[in-house]
Enzyme design. Structure first.
Site: not given
Ligand code: NAD
Length: 532
Positions: A185, A243, A246-247, A264, A298, A408
Site C-alpha cells: 500500500k 511516522s 503509526v509505527g 522505519e 526522515c 519532528e
Molecule cells: P504517516 O505515518 O502518516 O504515513 C505513512 C504511510 O502510512 C502512508 O502510506 C499512510 O497512508 C499510512 N498510514 C497512515 N495511517 C495509517 C494507519 N492508521 N494504518 C495504516 N497505515 C497508515 O507518515 P507521513 O507523514 O506520510 O510521512 C512522514 C513520516 O515518515 C515522517 O515521520 C518521516 O520521518 C517518516 N519517514 C521515515 C523514514 C525512515 O526510513 N525512517 C523514511 C521516510 C519517511
C-alpha cells in the site's frame, strides 16, 4: 489527496489507474487524485481507494502465488531483480521527472533516489546466488546439520511518500529475492510513482500475484485494512516506513500476532559543529541537512548543536547562506535547493511549529511561514500561489525541554542550540526521543571517537550531513525511530527470512543428542610442577 489548491483545480483528462491484484487491474468505486506538488492544478491521475475486501483479495492472491514463487530457484529470482534494475536504468530520466512532479523534490535528488533503487537491484541481483546457509558438524556420527534461509510468506508493506521509489525498493527487492510475495500500500501522496514502479516490476517478468498493489489512504482506509490483515492471519510479515505514531500502532498489532515488523520511523536528527570544525564545510553540510528536500526527509537535521566558542561566527555564516537559498518549482528550475511541501497536509503540520516556538520563548532568526506574493524570501523564484512553499526558518535559544527541540516538524526549519564542549554536545544530541541519524563536524580524533561511541543513533556521519544513504549500508534507527530492524545491504535479509535448522540422520538408529553422545572423559590430571 484531498488537497485544495489555492488556484481553481481543473482535473482535465487525467486517467484513472487501478489496483494491481493477482495480475489483474481492479478498479475501486472511490478514487483520489494525485497532483503535482509544485503546481496543484496539474493532476497526474486518479487512483483507487481500495476497499477492505480488495485488500483481503490481494493478500489471498499473494498467499496463492507464494506456493510457486517461494520454490522458484533463488538465482532465477535474482535474475528477475537484475531485469528490474535494467528497466529502472532505462526509465531513470522519466521516473526522476515523475518523482519531481509528484513529490516536489529537486531533479538532482530525484535522480539520486531512482539511482538508489537501481543500486538496490544491483546489490540483490547476485544475492539470489548466495542466500547462504551453513553446514554445521553434528555431535553424533552419521548425522548432518544444515541451516537454510526460508522466506517468511506474505509481506504487507506500507510506505511514506517522501521517498516514493527508493524506500519501497529497500523493502520490495529483498523481500522478492528471498522468495516472499507482497501486498504493497504505497503512500497516497505519491501513487503515480508507485504505479510506475509496479509496472516496471511487472515488465521485468515477475509473475502475476507476486507483487500486489492496493492504493488508498491510511487511517480508516487501505493502510489500516492491510494492518488488519495481520489479525486475519493473512500476513506473515509487515514492513512500514512512516511516522512513529503509526509505527507504534503497527508494532502493537504485529506483536499480538507474533510477527516481527520492520519499522522505519521519524527522526529529529542532531548535527554537531565543534569549535575546530572546517566552518565552510560545516555550514554547507548544515544547510543541506536542514533544508534539502525542504526538510522532508526522515534524516533531515532538526537541531544544530554548536560549540560556544564558534557559535556567533557559525550563526553569522549560516544565516548569510540561508538568505541565499533558492526555492521554487523544481520542474522548471534546476538550481533551487528545495521545492514545495509534498502537499497541504505537510504544510499545515509544519506551520504549527511557529506557535510552539513563540510560546516557548525561542527566538525566530529567519522565516515567515508560507511563502506568498509580497512575502517571499530573496531566493524564491516563480509563483508561490501555485503550491505550498515554506520559508527557510531558523530558531535560536532552543533547549532540550522544548517541544521545538523534541518534535519532528518535517519541513524547512532548524534550531540552533548552543553548548560548551563535546560532552555537553553529545548529551544534548541524545536528549531527543528519536535516534535515526546524526552528524558531527570536527577534525579532533578524540571528539569524533567520543561522538561515535556515545551518540544514540542508528546512523552517524563525521564531517558529512545527517542525510544520505548508500544501498549497501544498514539503514534504520534506535529509540523512537524504529524497532532495531535494518534495511539495505546484507542486514535486511534477516527481516525477510527465518532460519530453518535441519538434522539429517543416516545412522539408521535412534540416537539422541546429549543423551547418546559419546563424550570423552579426561584421563586424569597432569601435575606439570611434578613432571620434571
Ligand atoms: P504517516 O505515518 O502518516 O504515513 C505513512 C504511510 O502510512 C502512508 O502510506 C499512510 O497512508 C499510512 N498510514 C497512515 N495511517 C495509517 C494507519 N492508521 N494504518 C495504516 N497505515 C497508515 O507518515 P507521513 O507523514 O506520510 O510521512 C512522514 C513520516 O515518515 C515522517 O515521520 C518521516 O520521518 C517518516 N519517514 C521515515 C523514514 C525512515 O526510513 N525512517 C523514511 C521516510 C519517511
Amino acid at each position: 489527496m484531498t488537497d485544495t489548491a489555492t488556484k481553481e483545480p481543473h482535473t482535465g483528462s487525467a486517467n484513472t489507474y487501478p489496483n494491481l491484484i493477482g495480475g489483474r487491474e481492479i478498479a475501486s468505486e472511490n478514487t483520489f487524485e494525485s497532483r503535482n506538488s509544485s503546481r496543484l492544478d496539474d493532476v497526474l491521475g486518479r487512483f483507487p481507494e481500495a476497499t477492505k475486501e480488495q485488500v483481503r483479495e490481494a493478500c489471498e492472491a499473494a498467499r496463492e502465488t507464494f506456493k510457486t514463487w517461494s520454490r522458484t530457484p533463488a538465482p532465477i529470482r535474482g535474475q528477475l531483480i537484475g531485469q528490474i534494475g535494467k528497466a529502472l536504468e532505462r526509465e531513470k530520466e522519466s521516473l526522476s521527472r515523475l518523482v519531481t512532479r509528484e513529490m516536489g523534490k529537486t531533479h538532482k535528488e530525484a535522480r539520486g533516489s531512482v539511482q538508489e533503487a537501481i543500486d538496490t537491484c544491483q546489490f540483490f541481483q547476485s544475492e539470489g546466488r548466495r542466500l547462504y546457509g551453513q553446514t554445521v558438524p553434528s555431535e553424533m556420527p552419521r548425522k548432518e546439520l544444515n541451516t537454510y534461509r526460508r522466506p517468511l510468506g506474505v509481506v504487507g508493506i506500507v510506505t511514506a511518500g517522501n521517498f516514493p521509489i527508493a524506500v519501497p525498493s529497500w523493502k520490495i527487492i529483498p523481500a522478492l529475492v528471498t522468495g516472499n510475495t507482497i501486498v504493497w500500500k504505497p503512500s497516497e501522496d505519491a501513487p503515480a510513482v508507485a504505479y510506475a514502479f509496479a509496472k516496471i516490476i511487472e515488465e521485468a517478468g515477475v509473475p502475476a500475484g507476486v507483487l500486489n498493489v492496493v492504493f488508498g489512504g491510511g487511517k480508516g482506509a487501505a493502510g489500516e485494512f492491510l494492518v488488519d490483515m495481520m489479525d486475519e492471519g493473512l500476513l506473515d510479515k509487515f514492513a512500514f516506513t512512516g511516522s512513529t505514531a503509526v509505527g507504534r500502532h503497527i508494532g502493537e498489532v504485529a506483536g499480538r500476532n507474533l510477527l516481527h515488523p520492520t519499522l522505519e520511523l521519524g527522526g529529529k536528527n542532531p548535527l554537531i559543529v565543534m569549535r575546530d570544525a572546517d566552518l565552510d564545510n560545516a555550514v554547507e553540510g548544515a544547510v543541506f541537512s536542514a533544508f534539502g528536500t525542504g526538510g522532508q526527509r526522515c534524516t533531515s537535521a532538526g537541531n544544530i548543536i554548536v560549540d560556544a566558542p564558534i557559535y556567533d561566527e557559525f550563526k553569522r555564516r549560516f544565516l548569510e547562506r540561508v538568505k541565499q537559498i533558492r526555492i521554487g518549482d523544481p520542474n522548471e528550475h534546476d538550481d533551487v535547493l528545495y521545492g514545495p511541501f509534498i502537499n497541504q497536509r505537510f504544510y499545515e503540520n509544519w506551520q504549527k511549529h511557529y506557535e510552539w516556538g513563540g510560546s516557548e520563548g525561542a527566538t525566530l532568526l529567519h522565516g515567515e511561514g508560507r511563502i506568498e506574493d509580497g512575502k517571499a524570501p530573496e531566493g524564491y523564484v516563480g509563483d508561490p500561489s501555485a503550491a505550498y512553499y515554506g520559508w527557510p526558518t531558523v530558531w535560536e535559544g532552543v533547549k532540550p525541554g522544548m517541544k521545538l527541540f523534541q518534535t519532528e516538524v518535517f519541513g524547512p526549519t532548524i534550531n540552533l542550540v548552543k553548548v560548551d564542549g563535546i560532552e555537553e554536545a553529545v548529551q544534548t544530541a541524545n536528549s531527543v526521543d528519536y535516534g535515526l541519524s546524526s552528524a558531527i563536524y570536527t577534525n579532533d580524533r578524540e571528539w569524533a571517537h567520543h561522538f561515535k561511541e556515545n551518540i544514540e543513533a542508528g546512523m552517524s556521519s563525521i564531517n558529512n550531513t545527517t542525510v544520505g544513504a548508500e544501498a549497501h549500508m544498514p539503514f534504520g534507527g534506535v529509540k523512537g525511530s524504529g524497532n532495531g530492524t535494518r534495511e539495505s545491504g546484507i542486514w535486511v535479509i534477516e527481516s525477510y527470512t527465518y532460519w530453518h535448522g535441519v538434522n539429517d540422520d543416516v545412522s539408521g538408529k535412534l540416537q539422541l543428542a546429549q543423551m547418546d553422545t559419546e563424550y570423552v572423559e579426561p584421563k586424569g590430571e597432569v601435575d606439570v610442577a611434578n613432571l620434571f
